[in-house]
Every structure is written in structure tokens, then in C-alpha cells.
Write a protein that holds these residues in place. Sequence first.
Motif, PDB file in Angstrom:
ATOM      1  N   ALA A   1       0.927  -1.233   0.074  1.00  0.00           N
ATOM      2  CA  ALA A   1       0.065  -0.171   0.088  1.00  0.00           C
ATOM      3  C   ALA A   1       0.912   1.255  -0.078  1.00  0.00           C
ATOM      4  CB  ALA A   1      -0.912  -0.131   1.014  1.00  0.00           C
ATOM      5  N   HIS A   2       0.580   2.421  -0.766  1.00  0.00           N
ATOM      6  CA  HIS A   2       1.250   3.368  -0.935  1.00  0.00           C
ATOM      7  C   HIS A   2       0.856   4.230   0.076  1.00  0.00           C
ATOM      8  CE1 HIS A   2       3.207   7.003  -2.481  1.00  0.00           C
ATOM      9  NE2 HIS A   2       2.148   7.471  -2.621  1.00  0.00           N
ATOM     10  N   LYS A   3      -0.573   4.754   0.055  1.00  0.00           N
ATOM     11  CA  LYS A   3      -1.095   5.384   1.482  1.00  0.00           C
ATOM     12  C   LYS A   3      -2.278   5.122   1.515  1.00  0.00           C
ATOM     13  CE  LYS A   3      -1.257   9.392  -1.715  1.00  0.00           C
ATOM     14  NZ  LYS A   3      -1.077  11.059  -1.712  1.00  0.00           N
ATOM     15  N   LEU A   4      -2.723   5.221   2.534  1.00  0.00           N
ATOM     16  CA  LEU A   4      -4.211   4.804   3.095  1.00  0.00           C
ATOM     17  C   LEU A   4      -4.568   5.522   4.136  1.00  0.00           C
ATOM     18  CD1 LEU A   4      -6.092   2.193   2.549  1.00  0.00           C
ATOM     19  CD2 LEU A   4      -4.797   1.052   4.208  1.00  0.00           C
ATOM     20  N   SER A   5      -5.798   5.933   4.090  1.00  0.00           N
ATOM     21  CA  SER A   5      -6.536   6.618   5.199  1.00  0.00           C
ATOM     22  C   SER A   5      -6.967   5.589   6.165  1.00  0.00           C
ATOM     23  CB  SER A   5      -7.908   7.366   4.624  1.00  0.00           C
ATOM     24  OG  SER A   5      -8.885   6.485   4.372  1.00  0.00           O
ATOM     25  N   VAL A   6      -6.804   6.213   7.684  1.00  0.00           N
ATOM     26  CA  VAL A   6      -7.081   5.279   8.582  1.00  0.00           C
ATOM     27  C   VAL A   6      -8.917   4.904   8.575  1.00  0.00           C
ATOM     28  CG1 VAL A   6      -5.540   6.636  10.305  1.00  0.00           C
ATOM     29  CG2 VAL A   6      -7.985   7.588  10.067  1.00  0.00           C
ATOM     30  N   HIS A   7      -9.643   5.667   7.974  1.00  0.00           N
ATOM     31  CA  HIS A   7     -11.019   5.026   7.979  1.00  0.00           C
ATOM     32  C   HIS A   7     -10.954   3.892   6.861  1.00  0.00           C
ATOM     33  CE1 HIS A   7     -12.370   8.798  10.014  1.00  0.00           C
ATOM     34  NE2 HIS A   7     -11.543   9.247   9.377  1.00  0.00           N
TER      35      HIS A   7
ATOM     36  N   CYS B   1       9.050   0.821  11.117  1.00  0.00           N
ATOM     37  CA  CYS B   1       9.077   2.405  10.930  1.00  0.00           C
ATOM     38  C   CYS B   1       8.126   2.691   9.775  1.00  0.00           C
ATOM     39  CB  CYS B   1      10.557   2.770  10.812  1.00  0.00           C
ATOM     40  SG  CYS B   1      11.299   2.364  12.503  1.00  0.00           S
ATOM     41  N   SER B   2       7.655   1.578   8.817  1.00  0.00           N
ATOM     42  CA  SER B   2       6.877   2.164   7.688  1.00  0.00           C
ATOM     43  C   SER B   2       5.515   1.775   7.985  1.00  0.00           C
ATOM     44  CB  SER B   2       7.389   1.177   6.556  1.00  0.00           C
ATOM     45  OG  SER B   2       8.823   1.488   6.203  1.00  0.00           O
ATOM     46  N   THR B   3       4.565   2.769   7.379  1.00  0.00           N
ATOM     47  CA  THR B   3       3.230   2.671   7.438  1.00  0.00           C
ATOM     48  C   THR B   3       2.455   3.341   6.348  1.00  0.00           C
ATOM     49  OG1 THR B   3       1.471   3.180   8.778  1.00  0.00           O
ATOM     50  CG2 THR B   3       2.881   4.786   8.882  1.00  0.00           C
ATOM     51  N   PRO B   4       1.345   2.753   5.765  1.00  0.00           N
ATOM     52  CA  PRO B   4       0.913   3.568   4.708  1.00  0.00           C
ATOM     53  C   PRO B   4      -0.190   4.457   5.376  1.00  0.00           C
ATOM     54  CG  PRO B   4      -0.314   1.194   4.776  1.00  0.00           C
ATOM     55  CD  PRO B   4       1.038   1.334   6.017  1.00  0.00           C
ATOM     56  N   LEU B   5      -0.443   4.548   6.617  1.00  0.00           N
ATOM     57  CA  LEU B   5      -1.470   5.068   7.076  1.00  0.00           C
ATOM     58  C   LEU B   5      -1.217   6.837   7.193  1.00  0.00           C
ATOM     59  CD1 LEU B   5      -2.750   3.027  10.212  1.00  0.00           C
ATOM     60  CD2 LEU B   5      -3.404   2.879   7.648  1.00  0.00           C
ATOM     61  N   LEU B   6      -2.233   7.547   6.748  1.00  0.00           N
ATOM     62  CA  LEU B   6      -2.091   9.047   6.761  1.00  0.00           C
ATOM     63  C   LEU B   6      -2.755   9.504   8.138  1.00  0.00           C
ATOM     64  CD1 LEU B   6      -3.336   9.449   3.284  1.00  0.00           C
ATOM     65  CD2 LEU B   6      -0.807   9.402   3.971  1.00  0.00           C
ATOM     66  N   GLY B   7      -1.708  10.424   8.884  1.00  0.00           N
ATOM     67  CA  GLY B   7      -1.908  10.739  10.198  1.00  0.00           C
ATOM     68  C   GLY B   7      -3.124  11.870  10.023  1.00  0.00           C
ATOM     69  N   GLU B   8      -4.018  11.841  10.964  1.00  0.00           N
ATOM     70  CA  GLU B   8      -5.201  12.827  10.917  1.00  0.00           C
ATOM     71  C   GLU B   8      -5.452  13.395  12.278  1.00  0.00           C
ATOM     72  OE1 GLU B   8      -8.723  11.468   9.413  1.00  0.00           O
ATOM     73  OE2 GLU B   8      -7.877  10.158   7.496  1.00  0.00           O
ATOM     74  N   ASP B   9      -5.765  14.577  12.367  1.00  0.00           N
ATOM     75  CA  ASP B   9      -6.038  15.222  13.796  1.00  0.00           C
ATOM     76  C   ASP B   9      -7.544  16.108  13.528  1.00  0.00           C
ATOM     77  OD1 ASP B   9      -3.515  14.874  15.532  1.00  0.00           O
ATOM     78  OD2 ASP B   9      -2.812  15.785  13.439  1.00  0.00           O
ATOM     79  N   PRO B  10      -8.515  15.553  13.325  1.00  0.00           N
ATOM     80  CA  PRO B  10      -9.863  15.931  13.393  1.00  0.00           C
ATOM     81  C   PRO B  10     -10.348  16.692  14.607  1.00  0.00           C
ATOM     82  CG  PRO B  10     -10.180  13.650  13.317  1.00  0.00           C
ATOM     83  CD  PRO B  10      -8.417  14.125  13.225  1.00  0.00           C
ATOM     84  N   ALA B  11     -10.999  17.720  14.377  1.00  0.00           N
ATOM     85  CA  ALA B  11     -11.396  18.360  15.754  1.00  0.00           C
ATOM     86  C   ALA B  11     -12.242  17.569  16.355  1.00  0.00           C
ATOM     87  CB  ALA B  11     -12.233  19.612  15.335  1.00  0.00           C
TER      88      ALA B  11
END
Length: 496
Positions: free
Chosen positions: A42-48, A273-283
Amino acid sequence: MGTSSTGLNPPAGLATDLSPPLEAWSCGYCGKDSFCAQGLMAHKLSVHDYQLLLNKGWVRSGKYLYKAAMPITCCPTYTMRCHVLDFRISRSQRRVLKKMRKHLTRVDAIMKETAVEDTTSHIHTCRKTKESRRELLKSPERGQQAELEPAESELVGLTEHKVPGQEPAPSQGPQPSLSQISMSAVHPSPISHPLHSTSAPSRTRSLEELLEESTPATAQHQLEVKLLRLSPPSPELQATFGESYKVYKRYQMHVHKDTELMASEAEYRRFFCSTPLLGEDPADGPDTGYGSFIEQFLLDGKIIALGLLDILPEGINSQYLCYDPDYSSLSLGVYSALREIALTQRLNEKVPRMKYYYLGPYVHSCVKVKYKLLYQPTELLCPVTGHWVSVEQCLPKLELNKFAKLYDGDEPAADSSLSSEGLWFLRNFREALSPSSSASVQTEEAMLVVSQEDLVSIRSSSLSSWWKHFPCLGRLLRCCCCCCCCGSWCRKEAES
């Protein structure tokens, strides 16, 4: 060494979709070269998206995602999660907290391990295949297999198998079922108070309170736990990379008996140390934010353990734990799991949806993962219907068959917004190869291993014809299997 079956062609008349191909490689649970799964980078992946994939049986290991072909694989892996709001701490887990408190309050608490390795060290000798990305199946996940023996009394009956032709000894009265024996052994009924006791019942302390008691502020030695984001990497995580890698290397070589090559810095970067998950900081999200994190356990400023976890919309997904073997007597695998459960409970106060602690794959035939049954209440994902089923109902079925339909009903679970795993696969693949504002897209980050020339040609092409410049995509789509269980055809081809 595991073999790959990516060159398969589906039989005529078999409808195909865009699911990743079926592959077979060396199994980290039984050691055979017969673990069958679908897998992709996986290249990048949302947490959802990953939360939805996790609830469909997918597992992340570094940037590699895989899903076991349950009917034909040697060791079916069942996704397992614990309801943290109803978590019941066991006696052995309480002893771990008391042991930590005793260690921190000792004057001479610097650990000097001189004892001979535990008699259960054979559990750690599971070797991983060299030179294969399929070795991402590091098993078990949390480094708790070494701590199984002290809790064996709470798992009586879980590994017992009836010998064919052997009749049980006669007994008086009805006998409890296997699931009753197993779960009552994990959480036995409390001893009743004397009839004439007048003392008031004590208040049940929360897990958070028990953890605070295990690390008193006035102790001789101090244990500090830091939660550092992996993507984008925390500056503190980068500053302590060398010290962290030494802990990982020592753990892999001493506990799992890895060679220096298998425990190399490159392997640490790829797996830990590798992850496809994109960090998110929603309110409206947790204070920690979403994404992948490394949990550092520091004793008097020295890193003694590292935990890898994903903070997702529905809870925390435990990935892996490694520790300095000099501190193995502290049962850091159990201790870190308790802290992560407590963290999930705390995050639930702001985000009510976060109420699960994912313990990773459960393999009923593998003694190395039996410790997961000590975290109650837990449930397993039915691979047929997609429903979650309490572990008490699952154990009797898994005693009879390693692959079983765990849910008694026939109706499938309500699907989520991820309409198709295949559509997600194509969308992620296209995103990895399409022109990007970021120059960080490297060959190993793409969905498949491709040449740098292919990537360059793709970026210079229009999106409408991007697939024409990628000849291996046609081969990929021709070899994709339509599902995890293709009947006898998949079984025959996977064995070949």
C-alpha cells in the motif's frame, strides 16, 4: 522458502475482479510453506479505509497488507478484538502490575538476568523465511509468548484435544462444555465471603487506577511512556532511532533467534518504521490524533521496550512489541497491552466510537497466541458472514475445525462505505502511480514492484491513458483471483 502463485490464470468462465492475487509463503505460526493469502503493498491509506479493511479480515505489516485465504491456508487467522469498556483484568495480569511496582520501588532495580532461558523458549524458534517480503508475518505480534507459562493455569482446557477412540473417565453429574471450561478457567468465579463477615465490599478499581498504583510518582525508579507519531515521523522518534533499533535487534536475535541479516536496520525500517496510514487530527477525533504510533517505554531514561500500534476510528490496533531481553522478567508484553487498553478507555471518553482493542490475528492451533484469550471480553470475526462472535461461542467450533463458520445465522453483516476491496485496490494503485505534488513516490512505495522508467513514463502521461503505459497491470489483472476461496482450483494451484 515460500513460493508465490502470482502467475495463476483463473479458469474459463470464472468472473474476475480487481482483488490482489492469491499467494503462498512460509507460515510464521506453524513453519510450513503453506500460508495462503492475498497481499499487496500500500502506498498510502486513510485510517478510515484501513478500519474498514481491518473489519474485513485484512492485516497490516509495514506497508504490506494481506488477508488469509481462510478455507485453504494452513493456519486460518481470525481477527480478534476486545471490548475495552467491559474489560476484566485477570489474576495473572494483576500480578504483572504488582511486579512492575515492586521493581520500580526497589533500590537495586537494575535488571541483571542470570537465569537460564525459560523452558518454553522453543516457542520463540519460529523462523521466518529469508529474502522474502512475505516474512512480514512476524508471529506472535506482541512478544507475549514468553509470558504464557505464568498464566497457563488460567488457560486450562484451551489446548486439550480428545484422542480418537479414547473415552473420558466416568464422572458424576453433567459435564460443562469446552467453552465453559475454557472461559471459566480464564476468569474463575470469585471466592465467596465468609457467612459471618461484616466487612463492606471493596470498590472495584479501574484499570487506570491499577496502572497508576504500579508506577508511583515517589518510586526509586521512574517508568515513562511516550507515544510518538510514525507518519509524519516525530522529531523525537528520529532522534532516538539508533537506541530504538538496538532494542529491536536484541529482541529479534535473542527471542526469535534471528540472524543479523534478518534483524538488520533495513528490516527494522521496513517492518517497524513504515506505514501507509496517513495521520489525521480532526477536531472531533481523539487527543492523540489518528494514525500509526510507536510507544516508547523508558526506565530511568533508557528505552527498554517499543510498541507499534495504530489509533483508528474504532479503537487501537496492536501491531507488535519488542523489548530488551534483560527486562523480560517484567512481562512487558502484558504490561504494554494493559496500558493500551487503558488508553483506549480514555480516548473513548471523547470519541464514544473508540471502544475496541484489536489484538491481531488469532490462530486457535498455535499455542503462541493463546495469551490473547486472557483479554476479556473478546470476539472473533466470522470469515463467512462478517459478523463478530463472542469467543465463548467460537472455541467449541474451532476445536472441531480450524476453519469454521463462527456465526450461526446466514445473513451477512451490514457492509460499510467501502463498497469493494477490489475497487479500493484499483483506486490505491492508480493513486500511487498518478502524478503527485510530492516527489516522495519511490518504486518500493508503489502498489507493485515496478521499474523507475515505468513510474517516470506514467507521470508524464495523461490520466486517461495511464494504464496503457504500464504493461504489468494487464498481467496482474489476468492473474487476479476472484475471491479468497475459489474452491478446488485455488487449492490445486496454491499447492503447486
